[in-house]
Motif scaffolding. Sequence first.
Motif, short mmCIF file in Angstrom:
data_model
loop_
_atom_site.label_atom_id
_atom_site.label_comp_id
_atom_site.label_asym_id
_atom_site.label_seq_id
_atom_site.Cartn_x
_atom_site.Cartn_y
_atom_site.Cartn_z
N THR A 55 0.82 -1.22 0.00
CA THR A 55 0.00 0.00 0.00
C THR A 55 0.85 1.26 0.00
O THR A 55 0.31 2.36 -0.14
CB THR A 55 -0.93 0.03 1.23
OG1 THR A 55 -0.13 -0.04 2.42
CG2 THR A 55 -1.90 -1.15 1.20
N ASP A 56 2.17 1.12 0.16
CA ASP A 56 3.07 2.27 0.22
C ASP A 56 4.01 2.26 -0.99
O ASP A 56 4.71 1.27 -1.21
CB ASP A 56 3.89 2.20 1.51
CG ASP A 56 4.65 3.49 1.79
OD1 ASP A 56 5.07 4.16 0.83
OD2 ASP A 56 4.84 3.82 2.98
N PRO A 57 4.03 3.36 -1.76
CA PRO A 57 4.91 3.41 -2.94
C PRO A 57 6.39 3.17 -2.66
O PRO A 57 7.13 2.83 -3.58
CB PRO A 57 4.67 4.83 -3.48
CG PRO A 57 3.31 5.18 -3.02
CD PRO A 57 3.19 4.57 -1.66
N LYS A 58 6.81 3.33 -1.43
CA LYS A 58 8.23 3.10 -1.13
C LYS A 58 8.62 1.65 -1.39
O LYS A 58 9.79 1.33 -1.57
CB LYS A 58 8.56 3.49 0.30
CG LYS A 58 8.00 2.57 1.38
CD LYS A 58 8.38 3.08 2.77
CE LYS A 58 7.87 2.14 3.86
NZ LYS A 58 8.22 2.64 5.22
N HIS A 59 7.63 0.76 -1.43
CA HIS A 59 7.91 -0.65 -1.68
C HIS A 59 7.85 -1.00 -3.16
O HIS A 59 8.12 -2.15 -3.53
CB HIS A 59 6.92 -1.54 -0.91
CG HIS A 59 7.04 -1.40 0.58
ND1 HIS A 59 8.19 -1.71 1.26
CD2 HIS A 59 6.14 -0.98 1.51
CE1 HIS A 59 8.01 -1.49 2.55
NE2 HIS A 59 6.77 -1.04 2.73
N PHE A 60 7.47 -0.04 -4.02
CA PHE A 60 7.39 -0.31 -5.46
C PHE A 60 8.74 -0.79 -6.01
O PHE A 60 8.79 -1.52 -7.00
CB PHE A 60 6.95 0.93 -6.23
CG PHE A 60 5.49 1.29 -6.07
CD1 PHE A 60 4.65 0.57 -5.23
CD2 PHE A 60 4.95 2.37 -6.77
CE1 PHE A 60 3.32 0.91 -5.07
CE2 PHE A 60 3.61 2.71 -6.64
CZ PHE A 60 2.80 1.99 -5.79
N ARG A 61 9.82 -0.38 -5.39
CA ARG A 61 11.15 -0.78 -5.87
C ARG A 61 11.36 -2.28 -5.81
O ARG A 61 12.27 -2.82 -6.45
CB ARG A 61 12.24 -0.07 -5.07
CG ARG A 61 12.26 -0.45 -3.58
CD ARG A 61 13.37 0.28 -2.84
NE ARG A 61 13.43 -0.10 -1.43
CZ ARG A 61 12.74 0.49 -0.47
NH1 ARG A 61 11.95 1.52 -0.77
NH2 ARG A 61 12.84 0.09 0.78
N ASP A 62 10.53 -2.98 -5.03
CA ASP A 62 10.67 -4.43 -4.90
C ASP A 62 10.03 -5.18 -6.07
O ASP A 62 10.20 -6.39 -6.21
CB ASP A 62 10.04 -4.92 -3.59
CG ASP A 62 10.75 -4.33 -2.37
OD1 ASP A 62 11.98 -4.13 -2.44
OD2 ASP A 62 10.06 -4.09 -1.35
#
Length: 220
Positions: free
Chosen positions: A196-203
């Motif tokens: 739910t947090d864009p900071k995890h999109f890098r995964d």
Amino acid sequence: MNTIILIPPSEGKADGGNDDPLQSVSNITADLIEAIKEADPKKLYGLKEAALKKAIAVNKELLTSKTMPAIERYTGVVYDAIDYQTLKNKSDFNDKMLIVSGLFGLISPVDLIPNYRLKIDKLNAARLWMESNSEQLKDKFVIDLLPQAHRKAVKYDNGIGVEFVLKKAGKKIPAGHQGKHIKGRFVRWLIENNITDPKHFRDFTEEGYKWTGEIFLKEV
């Protein structure tokens, strides 16, 4: 703050259905159905011969034809890539996902709809839905996977638009048709991993795409 994922419908739709016809529709949908009746079919659908005849026939039966859940009705590339039937946490998907339909506004995967034909850039559909759709997105965090035409039908205060872009010979170009498949894979990944947090999109790194902090980029 609840997270909502926005995706477009698909032009491809399954025929038939096992559920009852619509019992009622919103005022906007009713107005659009009347506008469809009065429109020039060739201009409205942009189709010819058999495809045009089918589109006309399908829309004549909007209020009398059988329905099915939206997630089963839509059959396009995005939906194939999501592969809903094999999702383990379907309830999470159903809670977070909203589809931006030209005829029905914001609908959930389990909402029952008939087969229909209406692009969101026809009959001022996007403008007609803007206020209603935006009201439903208040106090939500939106992960927006919509094409530009569908983005004209929504407004939200908190959220992020997600684009998949190819970099070829130093030049960035939209992922196009290929982008539809990766969008579906991305949606599935979001749900399966409760992101739910864009900071995890890098995964998310499927098919060679990498999150830059602004877009998903793939060098080809």
